[in-house]
Write an enzyme that holds these catalytic residues in place. Structure first.
Site, PDB file in Angstrom:
ATOM      1  N   ARG A 175      -3.224  -9.919   4.600  1.00  0.00           N
ATOM      2  CA  ARG A 175      -3.027  -8.941   3.511  1.00  0.00           C
ATOM      3  C   ARG A 175      -3.517  -9.500   2.172  1.00  0.00           C
ATOM      4  NH1 ARG A 175       2.061  -4.866   2.144  1.00  0.00           N
ATOM      5  NH2 ARG A 175       1.147  -4.055   0.232  1.00  0.00           N
TER       6      ARG A 175
ATOM      7  N   HIS B 147      -5.819  -1.584 -14.959  1.00  0.00           N
ATOM      8  CA  HIS B 147      -5.742  -2.488 -13.805  1.00  0.00           C
ATOM      9  C   HIS B 147      -7.049  -2.470 -13.006  1.00  0.00           C
ATOM     10  CE1 HIS B 147      -4.223  -4.648 -10.373  1.00  0.00           C
ATOM     11  NE2 HIS B 147      -4.450  -3.614  -9.587  1.00  0.00           N
TER      12      HIS B 147
ATOM     13  N   ARG C  70      21.517  -1.146  -3.690  1.00  0.00           N
ATOM     14  CA  ARG C  70      20.924  -2.057  -2.688  1.00  0.00           C
ATOM     15  C   ARG C  70      19.868  -1.389  -1.811  1.00  0.00           C
ATOM     16  NH1 ARG C  70      26.349  -4.362  -1.861  1.00  0.00           N
ATOM     17  NH2 ARG C  70      26.461  -6.148  -3.244  1.00  0.00           N
TER      18      ARG C  70
ATOM     19  N   GLU D 254       2.437 -10.127   3.583  1.00  0.00           N
ATOM     20  CA  GLU D 254       1.357 -10.972   3.080  1.00  0.00           C
ATOM     21  C   GLU D 254       1.524 -12.440   3.474  1.00  0.00           C
ATOM     22  OE1 GLU D 254      -0.285  -9.607  -0.719  1.00  0.00           O
ATOM     23  OE2 GLU D 254      -0.522 -11.721  -1.236  1.00  0.00           O
TER      24      GLU D 254
ATOM     25  N   HIS E 216      -8.139  -9.888  -7.800  1.00  0.00           N
ATOM     26  CA  HIS E 216      -6.858  -9.715  -8.484  1.00  0.00           C
ATOM     27  C   HIS E 216      -6.383 -10.977  -9.212  1.00  0.00           C
ATOM     28  CE1 HIS E 216      -6.842  -5.922  -6.443  1.00  0.00           C
ATOM     29  NE2 HIS E 216      -5.656  -5.599  -6.911  1.00  0.00           N
TER      30      HIS E 216
ATOM     31  N   ASN F 146      -6.217  -8.776  -2.256  1.00  0.00           N
ATOM     32  CA  ASN F 146      -6.157  -9.275  -3.635  1.00  0.00           C
ATOM     33  C   ASN F 146      -7.527  -9.712  -4.152  1.00  0.00           C
ATOM     34  OD1 ASN F 146      -3.354  -8.927  -3.624  1.00  0.00           O
ATOM     35  ND2 ASN F 146      -3.077 -10.900  -2.615  1.00  0.00           N
TER      36      ASN F 146
ATOM     37  N   LYS G  28       4.522  -2.481  -1.732  1.00  0.00           N
ATOM     38  CA  LYS G  28       4.672  -3.434  -2.838  1.00  0.00           C
ATOM     39  C   LYS G  28       5.186  -2.685  -4.054  1.00  0.00           C
ATOM     40  CE  LYS G  28       1.331  -7.089  -1.874  1.00  0.00           C
ATOM     41  NZ  LYS G  28       0.105  -7.760  -2.365  1.00  0.00           N
TER      42      LYS G  28
ATOM     43  N   LYS H 245      -6.228   0.243   4.490  1.00  0.00           N
ATOM     44  CA  LYS H 245      -5.007  -0.366   3.961  1.00  0.00           C
ATOM     45  C   LYS H 245      -3.890  -0.331   5.010  1.00  0.00           C
ATOM     46  CE  LYS H 245      -2.108  -1.587   0.492  1.00  0.00           C
ATOM     47  NZ  LYS H 245      -1.861  -1.651  -0.934  1.00  0.00           N
TER      48      LYS H 245
ATOM     49  N   HIS I 251      -5.622 -10.164 -12.791  1.00  0.00           N
ATOM     50  CA  HIS I 251      -4.268 -10.223 -13.360  1.00  0.00           C
ATOM     51  C   HIS I 251      -4.237 -11.114 -14.592  1.00  0.00           C
ATOM     52  CE1 HIS I 251      -2.030  -8.918  -9.411  1.00  0.00           C
ATOM     53  NE2 HIS I 251      -2.646  -7.932 -10.020  1.00  0.00           N
TER      54      HIS I 251
ATOM     55  N   GLU J 120     -10.855  -0.038  -6.621  1.00  0.00           N
ATOM     56  CA  GLU J 120     -10.079  -0.409  -5.426  1.00  0.00           C
ATOM     57  C   GLU J 120     -10.729   0.140  -4.152  1.00  0.00           C
ATOM     58  OE1 GLU J 120      -7.510  -2.502  -5.432  1.00  0.00           O
ATOM     59  OE2 GLU J 120      -6.554  -2.379  -7.409  1.00  0.00           O
TER      60      GLU J 120
END
Ligand code: GLY
Length: 380
Positions: free
Chosen positions: A249, A274, A129, A245, A256, A253, A151, A235, A260, A193
């Site tokens: 935030r 990526h 956990r 987000e 992205h 993206n 993330k 960042k 993606h 990036e």
């Protein structure tokens, strides 16, 4: 920690209350990892999750440094590449961590690029956990983006990063000297990036990159370190203001949603990295914005020209040429975009732009306009 800092180490704090942590940036920080990490450990034992490439190049430096600080380490080495961010490897990694006797109060080190950081971070988030972890990013992409902000995720056939968790690291160590061992292709992918931060909200940084980007990509270590510091500071500001987000935030993206979809279409193979997908996606975002009359066409041309000047793709046609990719048709790309995490009420959230440094979140975009641009496939 201040006593062991040298002048070349730069600290960027990520301010998240009692989960705040530092990003230490500098050449040679890896060789000092042991003394930096030791005070964070409850017992002198740490598993290191890495990949075969990074292990071959840098594991010895890390383990020697841990040894010197009296910390026993247990490397767990995975195959390199995006395909490792899978359920299969997550299951294997969790088993290896349990077999390594990881306890709830232990710390895990994620030592590698974005794939290792995302996978090991997610394993840390769910093992017992939640176990603490440290990011030691070894690629430009991981140093400027994925290692900071918590993330973590794996990819699934339905889409990229669709299974994951927010789990902040306790520390990030970004040794800019290891960037010298990256392939030019990986370096460029990470540079996408870096460009992203300029395109989002920092026109001055974008202009700096236009001047310095080519030399940075070619190998100038000081320029690389400067770009990492600037990007991490950007960042850290965004993450501190909007960790999960709920709002701004999402600007991170940029490129992205398109990227993606392209990565999912390419099957997370080495055919498309990526960062390459993000570069092409940013070019498409500027083209869509210009097509909708939101962004001056000159800004779209300028953004794409800089991506290309540093060897990155700026649209679908570039990917088809440079990566020999068979990019799916418009309808399929739009279907894949519909799987994005940022879909809300059936609508895809896009990051569009009013110009360089003027990106914004767009929630009600006319998909016909997007389809027009994708159908041209061409980033002029
Ligand atoms: N890479 C985007 C984010 O961390 O929010």
């Amino acid at each position: 920690m201040a006593a062991i800092m040298t002048q070349t180490t730069h600290t960027v704090p990520v301010s998240l209350g009692d989960r705040s942590y530092d990003v230490l940036i500098g050449a040679g920080v890896l060789a000092r990892a042991g003394e930096i990490i030791a005070p964070l450990l409850k017992r002198p034992y740490v598993p290191i999750v890495t990949d075969e490439t990074v292990a071959g190049l840098h594991l010895e430096t890390l383990t020697s440094s841990l040894d010197a600080a009296g910390i026993k380490s247990m490397p767990i080495t995975l195959p390199p590449g995006e395909a490792t961010k899978s359920f299969k490897h997550l299951e294997e990694l969790l088993a290896a961590l349990m077999d390594a006797g990881v306890e709830r109060s232990d710390m895990i080190i994620a030592f590698g690029g974005g794939v290792i950081g995302d996978l090991a971070g997610f394993a840390a988030a769910i093992l017992r956990r939640g176990v603490d972890f440290i990011q030691i990013p070894t690629t430009l992409l991981a140093q400027v983006d994925s290692s900071v902000g918590g993330k973590t995720a794996i990819d699934v056939p339905q889409g990229k990063n669709l299974v994951g968790a927010f789990h902040q690291p306790r520390l990030v160590l970004a040794d800019t000297s290891v960037l010298g061992t990256l392939t030019m292709r990986d370096l460029r992918a990470g540079y996408a990036e870096v460009v992203k931060y300029g395109l989002i909200d920092d026109h001055e940084f974008f202009a700096w990159l236009e001047t310095n980007g080519p030399a940075l990509v070619e190998g100038d270590e000081d320029l690389r370190a400067e770009a990492v510091r600037h990007s991490v500071a950007a960042k850290a500001r965004v993450v501190a203001a909007d960790e999960r987000e709920g709002g701004q935030r999402a600007l991170l993206n940029l490129g992205h949603t398109f990227g993606h979809a392209l990565e999912t279409a390419a099957g997370y193979s080495g055919d498309l990295l990526h960062g390459e997908a993000v570069a092409a996606g940013m070019g498409i975002a500027f083209d869509v914005s210009a097509h909708m009359g939101l962004c001056p066409p000159e800004d779209a041309s300028r953004a794409k020209a800089h991506l290309r000047a540093t060897g990155l793709p700026a649209g679908i046609s570039d990917l088809e040429k440079r990566n020999s990719l068979d990019v799916p048709d418009t309808q399929e790309l739009i279907r894949l975009m519909g799987q994005d995490k940022k879909v809300s009420g059936g609508k895809i959230t896009f990051i569009l732009t009013r110009g360089i440094g003027k990106s914004f979140i767009a929630t009600d975009v006319d998909m016909d306009q997007v389809a027009d641009v994708l159908s041209k496939r061409q980033a002029a």
